[in-house]
Write an enzyme that holds these catalytic residues in place. Structure first.
Site, PDB file in Angstrom:
ATOM      1  N   CYS A 163      -5.493   8.313   8.430  1.00 42.44           N
ATOM      2  CA  CYS A 163      -5.835   7.887   9.778  1.00 42.44           C
ATOM      3  C   CYS A 163      -5.485   8.958  10.808  1.00 42.44           C
ATOM      4  CB  CYS A 163      -5.052   6.622  10.127  1.00 42.44           C
ATOM      5  SG  CYS A 163      -5.602   5.184   9.222  1.00 42.44           S
ATOM      6  N   ASP A 203       3.423   0.477  11.867  1.00 43.37           N
ATOM      7  CA  ASP A 203       2.181  -0.077  11.297  1.00 43.37           C
ATOM      8  C   ASP A 203       1.895  -1.509  11.753  1.00 43.37           C
ATOM      9  OD1 ASP A 203       1.674   2.264  10.044  1.00 43.37           O
ATOM     10  OD2 ASP A 203       2.266   1.606   8.036  1.00 43.37           O
ATOM     11  N   ARG A 235      -8.908   0.105   3.306  1.00 40.40           N
ATOM     12  CA  ARG A 235      -7.947   1.021   2.685  1.00 40.40           C
ATOM     13  C   ARG A 235      -6.590   0.361   2.522  1.00 40.40           C
ATOM     14  NH1 ARG A 235      -6.581   5.488   5.959  1.00 40.40           N
ATOM     15  NH2 ARG A 235      -5.075   5.654   4.298  1.00 40.40           N
ATOM     16  N   ARG A 273       0.289  14.437  12.901  1.00 39.65           N
ATOM     17  CA  ARG A 273       0.793  14.223  11.541  1.00 39.65           C
ATOM     18  C   ARG A 273       1.033  15.513  10.744  1.00 39.65           C
ATOM     19  NH1 ARG A 273      -2.037   8.982   8.936  1.00 39.65           N
ATOM     20  NH2 ARG A 273       0.065   8.569   8.260  1.00 39.65           N
ATOM     21  N   LYS A 312       0.832  -1.209   0.000  1.00 41.42           N
ATOM     22  CA  LYS A 312       0.000   0.000   0.000  1.00 41.42           C
ATOM     23  C   LYS A 312       0.862   1.253   0.000  1.00 41.42           C
ATOM     24  CE  LYS A 312      -2.666   2.739   3.286  1.00 41.42           C
ATOM     25  NZ  LYS A 312      -1.560   3.518   3.873  1.00 41.42           N
ATOM     26  N   ASN A 313       1.824   1.317   0.920  1.00 43.01           N
ATOM     27  CA  ASN A 313       2.574   2.570   1.051  1.00 43.01           C
ATOM     28  C   ASN A 313       3.521   2.831  -0.117  1.00 43.01           C
ATOM     29  OD1 ASN A 313       1.201   3.195   3.339  1.00 43.01           O
ATOM     30  ND2 ASN A 313       2.848   2.689   4.761  1.00 43.01           N
TER      31      ASN A 313
HETATM   32  C1  UD1 Z   1       4.000   6.798   6.311  1.00 39.37           C
HETATM   33  C2  UD1 Z   1       3.036   5.690   6.051  1.00 39.37           C
HETATM   34  C3  UD1 Z   1       2.434   5.170   7.346  1.00 39.37           C
HETATM   35  C4  UD1 Z   1       3.537   4.771   8.314  1.00 39.37           C
HETATM   36  C5  UD1 Z   1       4.558   5.901   8.456  1.00 39.37           C
HETATM   37  C6  UD1 Z   1       5.748   5.513   9.298  1.00 39.37           C
HETATM   38  C7  UD1 Z   1       2.198   6.285   3.864  1.00 39.37           C
HETATM   39  C8  UD1 Z   1       1.059   6.811   3.065  1.00 39.37           C
HETATM   40  N1  UD1 Z   1       1.991   6.196   5.199  1.00 39.37           N
HETATM   41  O1  UD1 Z   1       3.237   7.844   6.895  1.00 39.37           O
HETATM   42  O2  UD1 Z   1       1.624   4.039   7.067  1.00 39.37           O
HETATM   43  O3  UD1 Z   1       2.955   4.553   9.574  1.00 39.37           O
HETATM   44  O4  UD1 Z   1       5.034   6.313   7.159  1.00 39.37           O
HETATM   45  O5  UD1 Z   1       6.334   4.363   8.805  1.00 39.37           O
HETATM   46  O6  UD1 Z   1       3.230   5.916   3.345  1.00 39.37           O
HETATM   47  N2  UD1 Z   1       6.379  14.218  10.777  1.00 39.37           N
HETATM   48  C9  UD1 Z   1       6.538  15.552  11.082  1.00 39.37           C
HETATM   49  N3  UD1 Z   1       6.599  16.452  10.063  1.00 39.37           N
HETATM   50  C10 UD1 Z   1       6.515  16.099   8.756  1.00 39.37           C
HETATM   51  C11 UD1 Z   1       6.359  14.728   8.446  1.00 39.37           C
HETATM   52  C12 UD1 Z   1       6.291  13.801   9.485  1.00 39.37           C
HETATM   53  O7  UD1 Z   1       6.606  15.916  12.250  1.00 39.37           O
HETATM   54  O8  UD1 Z   1       6.573  16.972   7.890  1.00 39.37           O
HETATM   55  C13 UD1 Z   1       6.270  13.210  11.847  1.00 39.37           C
HETATM   56  C14 UD1 Z   1       4.883  12.587  11.888  1.00 39.37           C
HETATM   57  O9  UD1 Z   1       3.966  13.362  12.609  1.00 39.37           O
HETATM   58  C15 UD1 Z   1       5.161  11.281  12.549  1.00 39.37           C
HETATM   59  C16 UD1 Z   1       6.522  10.901  11.999  1.00 39.37           C
HETATM   60  O10 UD1 Z   1       7.111  12.129  11.580  1.00 39.37           O
HETATM   61  O11 UD1 Z   1       5.246  11.424  13.943  1.00 39.37           O
HETATM   62  C17 UD1 Z   1       6.487   9.888  10.878  1.00 39.37           C
HETATM   63  O12 UD1 Z   1       5.927  10.441   9.759  1.00 39.37           O
HETATM   64  P1  UD1 Z   1       6.192   9.915   8.287  1.00 39.37           P
HETATM   65  O13 UD1 Z   1       7.330   8.965   8.248  1.00 39.37           O
HETATM   66  O14 UD1 Z   1       6.194  11.105   7.400  1.00 39.37           O
HETATM   67  O15 UD1 Z   1       4.902   9.090   8.049  1.00 39.37           O
HETATM   68  P2  UD1 Z   1       3.791   9.335   6.998  1.00 39.37           P
HETATM   69  O16 UD1 Z   1       4.379   9.695   5.664  1.00 39.37           O
HETATM   70  O17 UD1 Z   1       2.738  10.171   7.589  1.00 39.37           O
END
Ligand code: UD1
Length: 418
Positions: free
Chosen positions: A117, A305, A397, A122, A23-24
């Site tokens: 989610c 996850d 999803r 986030r 998915k990701n």
């Molecule tokens: C992606 C995955 C999700 C998985 C996560 C971590 C997708 C669509 N989703 O989510 O399933 O759980 O990676 O493996 O691929 N953060 C910030 N600022 C930012 C970006 C992130 O503070 O600009 C923080 C987030 O709040 C969170 C952490 O960094 O605490 C991880 O985020 P990130 O690795 O970006 O995860 P997602 O892309 O949201």
């Protein structure tokens, strides 16, 4: 119409479950395909609702997309820039990839704050700061992002956190910029490697994906692209966990074991009977499972996850386990429902002490988010009696053909409309 999953627990599982595409990965590969004006083919596409939503978004942007037999073809010859309506962007987190893609291609992207989610605040500040560092101007107006650049110029970007989303979005923004970009402290998840190899097949010059330093040499144009989606390591992990509790020679096929290193190590520490043969995992239930400590981390650490699904397994271990979530603030909402089914879990903010083994009883529970839903699914499968999971749109999803896959191996599970 709302859908529910009805599960009759405690049935042994034998036979083969085939793992679908990740998915990701696919949620990034689809927007990434729009970076070229040419054609793309994506193989091994999982049939999940996020994919269908992304296809609709791409069609809104003028791309011709077909999806048959796990293969997506994309023709971008008529694609154009446009505002993607909020009703799409709020439904899935990955819509944020259109920010980087449209910025890269048209030097202008307009989009509302992405959904997904609610497992924590986030923020996307790292994405935005990176776009700005590449030369973009970002205006945020009531959750509406307008990102524009006269030109994008390669630069050095240091991520405060190894964010998957930020690493990919900045890769997209940099791929057609002038000069060279270095992303330091980049995320190292296998999905990043999958996306980089797709872009490289189009003629992009991305080096070091899978390590913490990614180098992107900007190229003016990109050509046709082809890629196969890697197997979903989270889906695989979820079924291995279910197999550890109910498996009788349950075969999970299509697993890249290196992608699940931390998970397989923990499951072996718990005492699970897991055999790995090539890309196949064979799992059998054992009588006694040992408690462990699990802390979620960025890759190659234990994936956030799978934290929720494995917490259900920990309720069946003999003793006290500690489960700690370090990536998101809000990934413990399933605990209340697990306790309602009979587990003994004490919650301390982002940590939980899980005492086992506790028999679980079927109840009406809610999938509060995608992976919480997976945790409830595991619970329902092992519980005595019937478990009804509502809000399962979350589960659909991320898990393709879940009812079909579990039914073929002996699970008693059905999907009903409320
Ligand atoms: C992606 C995955 C999700 C998985 C996560 C971590 C997708 C669509 N989703 O989510 O399933 O759980 O990676 O493996 O691929 N953060 C910030 N600022 C930012 C970006 C992130 O503070 O600009 C923080 C987030 O709040 C969170 C952490 O960094 O605490 C991880 O985020 P990130 O690795 O970006 O995860 P997602 O892309 O949201």
């Amino acid at each position: 119409m709302m859908k529910k999953l009805i599960i009759e627990g405690q049935h042994k599982l034998s036979g083969t479950i085939k793992i679908g595409g990740a998915k990701n990965s696919v949620v990034a590969l689809l927007p990434a395909a729009m970076l070229t004006d040419g054609k793309c083919i994506i193989y091994n596409v999982p049939d999940i609702s996020d994919v269908h939503l992304l296809i609709e978004m791409m069609q809104l942007l003028g791309s011709k997309v077909t999806y048959e037999n796990e293969i997506i073809t994309i023709d971008n010859s008529q694609s154009r820039n446009a505002l993607i309506p909020t009703e799409y962007t709020t439904k899935l987190r990955a819509s944020y990839y259109f920010m980087g893609v449209l910025l890269s291609k048209y030097r202008h992207s307009e989009i509302s704050y992405p959904g997904g989610c609610s497992i924590g605040s986030r923020p996307i500040d790292l994405h935005i700061a990176g776009f700005e560092k590449l030369g973009a101007k970002v205006k945020i107006d009531d959750n509406h992002y307008t990102i524009k650049a006269k030109e994008l110029v390669g630069t050095d970007i240091f991520l405060d956190f190894s964010s998957v989303g930020a690493t990919l979005n900045l890769m997209f923004a940099a791929v057609k910029s002038k000069g060279t970009t270095h992303i330091y402290n980049a995320a190292k998840e296998p999905e990043i490697v999958n996306v980089a190899s797709f872009l490289n097949s189009m003629g992009a010059k991305i080096y070091g994906a899978g390590t913490s330093e990614i180098t992107i040499e900007g190229t003016e144009t990109l050509g046709d692209g082809v890629v196969e989606v890697i197997p979903d390591r989270i889906e695989a992990g979820t079924y291995i966990i279910i197999g550890a509790l109910l498996g009788k020679n349950l075969i999970i096929e299509g697993v890249i074991k290196e992608h699940l290193g931390s998970v397989l190590t923990k499951l072996k520490e718990i005492g699970c009977d897991i055999k790995i043969e090539g890309n196949t995992v064979i799992v059998n239930k054992v009588k006694k499972l040992k408690p462990v400590n699990i802390k979620t981390l960025v890759y190659p650490g234990f994936p956030t996850d799978l934290g929720q699904p494995i917490s259900t397994l920990l309720t069946q271990c003999d003793g006290e386990s500690l489960f700690e979530e370090t990536i998101y603030e809000n990934r413990m909402r399933h605990i209340k429902h697990l306790n309602a089914m009979g587990s003994d879990i004490k919650l301390f903010d982002r940590s939980a002490i899980i005492k086992g083994p506790t028999p679980l009883k079927g109840r009406n529970v809610i999938a509060t988010d995608l992976r919480a839903g997976a945790a409830m699914l595991v619970a329902g499968m092992i519980a005595e009696g019937t478990t009804v999971i509502s809000n399962i749109e979350h589960i659909l999803r991320g898990y393709e053909k879940i009812v079909e896959k579990l039914s073929t191996v002996g699970g008693k599970i059905k999907l009903v409309d409320e």
